[in-house]
Design an enzyme around this catalytic site. Structure first.
Site, mmCIF file in Angstrom:
data_model
loop_
_atom_site.group_PDB
_atom_site.id
_atom_site.type_symbol
_atom_site.label_atom_id
_atom_site.label_comp_id
_atom_site.label_asym_id
_atom_site.label_seq_id
_atom_site.Cartn_x
_atom_site.Cartn_y
_atom_site.Cartn_z
ATOM 1 N N GLY A 121 0.797 -1.221 0.000
ATOM 2 C CA GLY A 121 0.000 0.000 0.000
ATOM 3 C C GLY A 121 0.821 1.258 0.000
ATOM 4 O O GLY A 121 0.315 2.326 0.299
ATOM 5 N N CYS A 122 2.110 1.155 -0.335
ATOM 6 C CA CYS A 122 3.005 2.300 -0.205
ATOM 7 C C CYS A 122 3.541 2.730 -1.554
ATOM 8 O O CYS A 122 3.976 1.911 -2.342
ATOM 9 C CB CYS A 122 4.162 1.940 0.713
ATOM 10 N N GLY A 123 3.534 4.038 -1.802
ATOM 11 C CA GLY A 123 4.038 4.543 -3.067
ATOM 12 C C GLY A 123 5.458 5.049 -3.009
ATOM 13 O O GLY A 123 6.137 5.128 -4.020
ATOM 14 N N CYS A 125 7.764 4.148 -0.202
ATOM 15 C CA CYS A 125 8.523 3.483 0.845
ATOM 16 C C CYS A 125 9.994 3.441 0.468
ATOM 17 O O CYS A 125 10.364 3.051 -0.632
ATOM 18 C CB CYS A 125 8.023 2.054 1.047
#
Length: 277
Positions: A121-123, A125
């Protein structure tokens, strides 16, 4: 912990696997086989140098490699990416890419590479510097009108083009619809950013131009989704959930029509409403 079974490169993954579970429903316990979304580390290598590890669904990986490279600014155009080799390892999958020497990906920047894996869910990180976190997106060209009827039609037809989510209920989709509201292309992944990268790559692989049509997202519209859309030249993007304040500002400055809470019979237009007829 038992490692996941090594994927067979000759049999493309459908994006989900069967697992035996116990289900409690209406006061009854039963054992059934359920379909579970796959998620595994996918390493991005450029000319032999590792750049990032993303947690992704192991499906449509060539689209993922191209779309990620374009949306991250690691190549200037699709032709800069000469080859993609998929290496299936016990720990995950390596996407070993060969790019032209003039591409940014061919000049490793130790300050830019990801320190941490990109979680589902991370763009951003693992980004090292604050200035690397938010990029001013490029400005898209004028034009590209659609009707509200076409938007409604596209939203109504999207569910039928999400086989992974129909099986698992656990993945996001990024879809491209034409100006008449027909769904043309869909890519799915456990990560919304990955789904969009896959769609961008697939659009290039199938020669779909973003001059007309619209992008549909089954997620919220965060700022990095706007940035990726702008990098692909998308003019209209509609998300079924809410946008963030930063996403609205970036969409306004990039010239993108940003639509949120896009549901049957209702939607909110946050920027450049003139494209909706």
């Amino acid at each position: 912990m038992t490692p996941a079974a090594l994927p067979d490169p000759d049999r493309p993954s459908p994006g989900y696997v069967p697992r035996s579970i116990e289900r409690w429903r209406d006061g009854r316990l039963e054992r059934i086989d359920d379909q579970i979304a796959e998620e595994m580390p996918v390493a991005m290598l450029y000319n032999g140098v590792s750049f990032a590890v993303m947690m992704a669904t192991p499906h449509d990986l060539e689209d993922f490699a191209l779309g990620f490279s374009l949306s991250e600014g690691l190549i200037g155009c699709a032709s800069d990416l000469h080859a993609i080799e998929q290496r299936h390892l016990l720990e995950g999958i390596e996407l070993a890419m060969t790019v032209v020497e003039s591409a940014p990906a061919a000049r490793p920047d130790r300050q830019r590479e990801r320190l941490l894996p990109g979680r589902g869910g991370c763009g951003i990180c693992g980004t090292r510097q604050l200035e690397d976190a938010v990029h001013q997106p490029r400005h898209v060209e004028l034009g590209g009108h659609i009707s509200r009827v076409a938007l409604e039609q596209a939203l109504a037809g999207l569910h039928a083009h999400q086989p992974m989510n129909a099986a698992t209920g656990a993945v996001h989709a990024a879809a491209w619809a034409d100006a008449d509201g027909n769904i043309v292309l869909v890519r799915e992944d456990v990560g919304r950013h990955n789904a969009l990268d896959k769609l961008i790559g697939a659009m290039h692989h199938t020669n779909i131009a973003p001059e007309t049509g619209m992008l549909l997202l089954t997620s919220r519209a965060s700022y990095e989704m706007v940035t990726k859309a702008a990098s692909a030249g998308v003019k209209i993007m509609a998300a079924i959930s809410a946008p963030t304040a930063l996403a609205i500002e970036l969409a306004r400055s990039a010239g993108i029509t940003l639509i949120g809470f896009a549901r049957s019979g209702s939607h909110n237009v946050y920027t450049h409403h003139e494209r909706l007829l």
